[in-house]
Scaffold this active site. Structure first.
Site, PDB file in Angstrom:
ATOM      1  N   LYS A  68       0.886  -1.167   0.000  1.00 50.16           N
ATOM      2  CA  LYS A  68       0.000   0.000   0.000  1.00 50.16           C
ATOM      3  C   LYS A  68       0.920   1.212   0.000  1.00 50.16           C
ATOM      4  O   LYS A  68       1.494   1.565   1.020  1.00 50.16           O
ATOM      5  CB  LYS A  68      -0.938   0.004   1.208  1.00 50.16           C
ATOM      6  CG  LYS A  68      -1.966   1.125   1.129  1.00 50.16           C
ATOM      7  CD  LYS A  68      -2.970   1.050   2.258  1.00 50.16           C
ATOM      8  CE  LYS A  68      -4.176   1.941   2.019  1.00 50.16           C
ATOM      9  NZ  LYS A  68      -3.866   3.343   1.798  1.00 50.16           N
TER      10      LYS A  68
ATOM     11  N   PHE B  53      -1.560  -0.454 -10.203  1.00 50.97           N
ATOM     12  CA  PHE B  53      -2.174  -1.609  -9.555  1.00 50.97           C
ATOM     13  C   PHE B  53      -3.448  -2.096 -10.241  1.00 50.97           C
ATOM     14  O   PHE B  53      -4.020  -3.100  -9.829  1.00 50.97           O
ATOM     15  CB  PHE B  53      -2.414  -1.344  -8.063  1.00 50.97           C
ATOM     16  CG  PHE B  53      -3.195  -0.082  -7.748  1.00 50.97           C
ATOM     17  CD1 PHE B  53      -4.545   0.003  -8.020  1.00 50.97           C
ATOM     18  CD2 PHE B  53      -2.555   1.002  -7.148  1.00 50.97           C
ATOM     19  CE1 PHE B  53      -5.264   1.144  -7.714  1.00 50.97           C
ATOM     20  CE2 PHE B  53      -3.266   2.157  -6.842  1.00 50.97           C
ATOM     21  CZ  PHE B  53      -4.637   2.223  -7.124  1.00 50.97           C
TER      22      PHE B  53
HETATM   23  P1  ATP Z   1      -6.522   6.121   2.920  1.00 47.64           P
HETATM   24  O1  ATP Z   1      -6.693   7.371   3.710  1.00 47.64           O
HETATM   25  O2  ATP Z   1      -6.325   4.894   3.714  1.00 47.64           O
HETATM   26  O3  ATP Z   1      -5.621   6.236   1.743  1.00 47.64           O
HETATM   27  P2  ATP Z   1      -8.752   6.501   1.236  1.00 47.64           P
HETATM   28  O4  ATP Z   1     -10.122   6.747   1.759  1.00 47.64           O
HETATM   29  O5  ATP Z   1      -8.021   7.625   0.571  1.00 47.64           O
HETATM   30  O6  ATP Z   1      -7.945   5.862   2.383  1.00 47.64           O
HETATM   31  P3  ATP Z   1      -9.089   3.822   0.513  1.00 47.64           P
HETATM   32  O7  ATP Z   1      -9.793   3.275  -0.658  1.00 47.64           O
HETATM   33  O8  ATP Z   1      -9.748   3.651   1.799  1.00 47.64           O
HETATM   34  O9  ATP Z   1      -8.810   5.325   0.179  1.00 47.64           O
HETATM   35  O10 ATP Z   1      -7.595   3.224   0.580  1.00 47.64           O
HETATM   36  C1  ATP Z   1      -7.055   2.839  -0.610  1.00 47.64           C
HETATM   37  C2  ATP Z   1      -6.138   3.867  -1.222  1.00 47.64           C
HETATM   38  O11 ATP Z   1      -4.809   3.399  -1.086  1.00 47.64           O
HETATM   39  C3  ATP Z   1      -6.375   3.953  -2.696  1.00 47.64           C
HETATM   40  O12 ATP Z   1      -7.296   4.963  -2.988  1.00 47.64           O
HETATM   41  C4  ATP Z   1      -5.014   4.269  -3.270  1.00 47.64           C
HETATM   42  O13 ATP Z   1      -4.866   5.668  -3.350  1.00 47.64           O
HETATM   43  C5  ATP Z   1      -4.046   3.770  -2.232  1.00 47.64           C
HETATM   44  N1  ATP Z   1      -3.231   2.617  -2.657  1.00 47.64           N
HETATM   45  C6  ATP Z   1      -1.902   2.474  -2.419  1.00 47.64           C
HETATM   46  N2  ATP Z   1      -1.438   1.313  -2.884  1.00 47.64           N
HETATM   47  C7  ATP Z   1      -2.478   0.672  -3.455  1.00 47.64           C
HETATM   48  C8  ATP Z   1      -2.620  -0.580  -4.108  1.00 47.64           C
HETATM   49  N3  ATP Z   1      -1.608  -1.428  -4.265  1.00 47.64           N
HETATM   50  N4  ATP Z   1      -3.869  -0.893  -4.559  1.00 47.64           N
HETATM   51  C9  ATP Z   1      -4.899  -0.062  -4.407  1.00 47.64           C
HETATM   52  N5  ATP Z   1      -4.822   1.143  -3.787  1.00 47.64           N
HETATM   53  C10 ATP Z   1      -3.616   1.508  -3.310  1.00 47.64           C
END
Ligand code: ATP
Length: 598
Positions: free
Chosen positions: A252, A344
């Site tokens: 991530k 990704f």
């Molecule tokens: P966070 O604050 O945890 O980033 P968020 O609400 O912005 O959360 P979430 O969908 O909850 O978004 O968390 C996933 C986010 O992590 C994705 O939107 C992307 O930007 C990021 N990310 C980083 N690495 C990856 C990956 N390998 N696959 C998918 N998303 C990834």
């Protein structure tokens, strides 16, 4: 369509809070309209002129609107200002002033098409003399408006329509008006919106050809797709269990999400998580992507992080965030903060939509579609089927500069679900392993005056989570720590566009900050734990009557989430889930309520 009918519908919506009632008011409004008027009414009801990703802005500041109101109603400008401070809304004040105007309304009654065209003129006025041109157009509109029409015109240009209509309520209403409200039709409408990010386009297709018309809406290079989002689980064992014992874990990366559209001719457009166009800030990626993508047209997604060119190490989020919003000196900044896009997912491969394919197939396509380079690479991935393997990969991810892992479902049905948060993707951050809660994205709804060293500045901020069902922002903490001097000095300016003289009606809190703000700015905070509070209002009554959830010892992480709008902040439901995980996995807290205002 007469603009008066639209204003009357907005007036009814303003007095309504239930989603069902709002849906029927909107459905009634939409049903008789032809495609042209319908698309306009749909955009206007979202507070927009064009789909959000086009970034069309009216560019009307409060002062400019006040001047137009003063001229159109023959009132002194200071009086307009005083009155609007008293009512807390320039729209209401305009309604009053237009109501008391002595001259008769000039010209023909307003139509939706006419108003829309004038608003487009206001938006497109640029450069020298544009401010005057905007005022003139607005004065002409107000001269022809009834008091009610004037109220909504002014609110619209200020970007504060306040009718509380959310995108999904519009989707519901379109289903009711054009597809007899069946669940299946609604799902298709929502699906078309998630793929096109354009409700006006969806509405046009429906008005012209009914639900069958939605088939014409697919992926288009250059039009962003609403992003798929992840759920959380508190332990790797639960992640694995949820995934059926086997999952693809990926690093991530802690950076900026980028959706890249590469056209057949090599043209590249980049969109942020909020679907804003950000290619101008990343000319290096725009140059590199046509070389890295083997078979355009393609739509790929990845996380953009900053890389140390000497060591190839991933840099913390703060580095890449310095590239956001940059307009000048791009050459120097590119050299200083080189970035890499870790891909990704792939939604369109060689012109063929692949978003509906299962994830293992998409990953194979992604690998085939990309020629990795320094600037564009694939997200590191490993398929695991036990906790030991998952833990090892997590440690590797964190050591490599990731903030945790993303688990991706390998099951049948693991399509890319645009616009949806679900357990097909599960995020697991390192923080969980340390027993802390995940970070929370809170919306600033108020601020408290600083004392001592912070005199003259804000000392603390009141943050809220969002409840999409009730369309309310519910307070969960007052945060003052984690701000350095530079950040504190910057906050009044960052918050100024959202200042509200009265408590915004969509905000719920038991505290009384010195200043109120309309929900706009999102801050990331971390805290020790979630507790129950008599003064905060997050997920009210969900755990115990008369209490809401609150974050104890909140601390600003230093990260302003410019990539999130207020409705994309952490939701009340997510906070509740975090609370429940915490109760299940840690010894429950003493149950002591935080100090009021904590
Ligand atoms: P966070 O604050 O945890 O980033 P968020 O609400 O912005 O959360 P979430 O969908 O909850 O978004 O968390 C996933 C986010 O992590 C994705 O939107 C992307 O930007 C990021 N990310 C980083 N690495 C990856 C990956 N390998 N696959 C998918 N998303 C990834």
């Amino acid at each position: 369509m007469r603009f008066a009918d639209l204003a009357a519908a907005y007036e009814r919506l303003e007095g309504t809070s239930g989603r069902l009632a709002m849906r029927s008011i909107l459905a009634e409004l939409f049903r008789p309209l032809g495609a042209g008027d319908l698309a306009k009414v749909v955009y206007l009801s979202q507070g927009l002129l064009r789909p959000e990703y086009e970034g069309v802005e009216l560019g009307v500041a409060d002062s400019l609107a006040r001047r137009a109101v003063a001229l159109a109603t023959g009132t002194e400008e200071p009086r307009v200002a005083t009155r609007s401070r008293e009512t807390g809304d320039l729209g209401t004040t305009t309604q009053e002033l237009v109501g008391g105007r002595s001259e008769a309304r000039a010209g023909a009654p307003l139509t939706v098409a006419g108003v829309y065209a004038d608003l487009e003129r206001i938006a497109s006025a640029k450069g020298e003399g544009s401010q005057e041109a905007k005022v003139r157009t607005l004065v002409e509109l107000l001269a022809r408006a009834s008091p009610l029409e004037a109220k909504f015109l002014v609110r619209f240009v200020l970007g504060t329509l306040r009718v509380g209509v959310r995108e999904m309520t519009i989707v519901d209403a379109l289903a009711e008006a054009f597809a007899s409200g069946t669940k299946e039709a609604r799902t298709r409408i929502e699906g078309a919106y998630n793929l096109s990010s354009d409700l006006g386009r969806v509405a046009t297709a429906l008005a012209e050809h009914g639900v069958a018309g939605l088939d014409t809406i697919g992926l288009t290079v250059g039009r962003p797709v609403r992003p798929m989002l992840a759920e959380r689980e508190p332990t790797l064992a639960e992640v694995l269990e949820r995934m059926g014992g086997r999952t693809a874990l990926e690093y991530k990366y802690d950076g900026l999400r980028v959706q890249a559209h590469v056209a057949a001719d090599g043209t590249v457009r980049l969109f942020s998580r909020r679907l804003e166009e950000i290619g101008a800030q990343f000319p290096d990626l725009v140059a590199e992507l046509p070389k890295a993508i083997v078979a355009p047209p393609a739509i790929v997604e990845g996380e953009c992080v900053s890389i140390d060119p000497d060591t190839d190490e991933i840099q913390p989020f703060q580095e890449v965030s310095r590239r956001r919003g940059r307009k000048h000196d791009l050459d120097r900044v590119q050299a200083e903060i080189p970035v890499c896009l870790f891909l990704f997912d792939i939604l369109l491969a060689g012109g063929r939509p692949v978003y509906a394919d299962d994830f293992p197939d998409r990953r194979r396509r992604l690998e085939a579609a990309v020629r990795p380079s320094d600037r564009v690479r694939l997200a590191t991935q490993r398929v695991v089927s036990d906790v030991a393997g998952a833990t090892e990969f997590l440690e590797e991810a964190v050591a490599a500069g990731g903030e945790g892992v993303m688990a991706k479902s390998l099951k049948t049905g693991s399509a890319y679900r645009a616009g949806a948060r679900g357990y097909w993707w599960i995020k697991y951050k390192r923080d969980y392993t340390e027993g802390l809660t995940d970070s929370i994205d809170g919306v600033v709804v108020g601020a408290f005056a600083g004392r001592g060293r912070r005199a003259g500045l804000f000392g603390a901020f009141l943050l809220a989570v969002y409840d999409p069902k009730r369309a309310r922002f519910e307070s969960f903490c007052k945060v003052g720590s984690g701000f350095d001097d530079a950040r504190l000095a910057e906050m009044p300016k960052r918050l100024a566009p959202f200042a509200s003289p009265v408590p915004p009606e969509e905000v719920e809190t038991g505290l009384a900050p010195d200043r109120w703000f309309r929900p706009g700015l999102v801050l990331e905070v971390q805290g020790a734990e979630l507790t129950l509070s008599p003064v905060h209002r997050a997920a009210p009554g969900a755990i115990r009557p008369g209490t809401g959830l609150a974050l104890r010892f909140p601390r600003f992480t230093g990260r302003i989430r410019d990539d999130k709008g207020p409705t994309e902040a952490t939701t009340a439901h997510e906070l509740l889930e975090l609370y429940r995980h915490q109760v299940r996995h840690a010894a429950p807290s003493s149950g002591a309520d935080p100090e009021p205002g904590d």
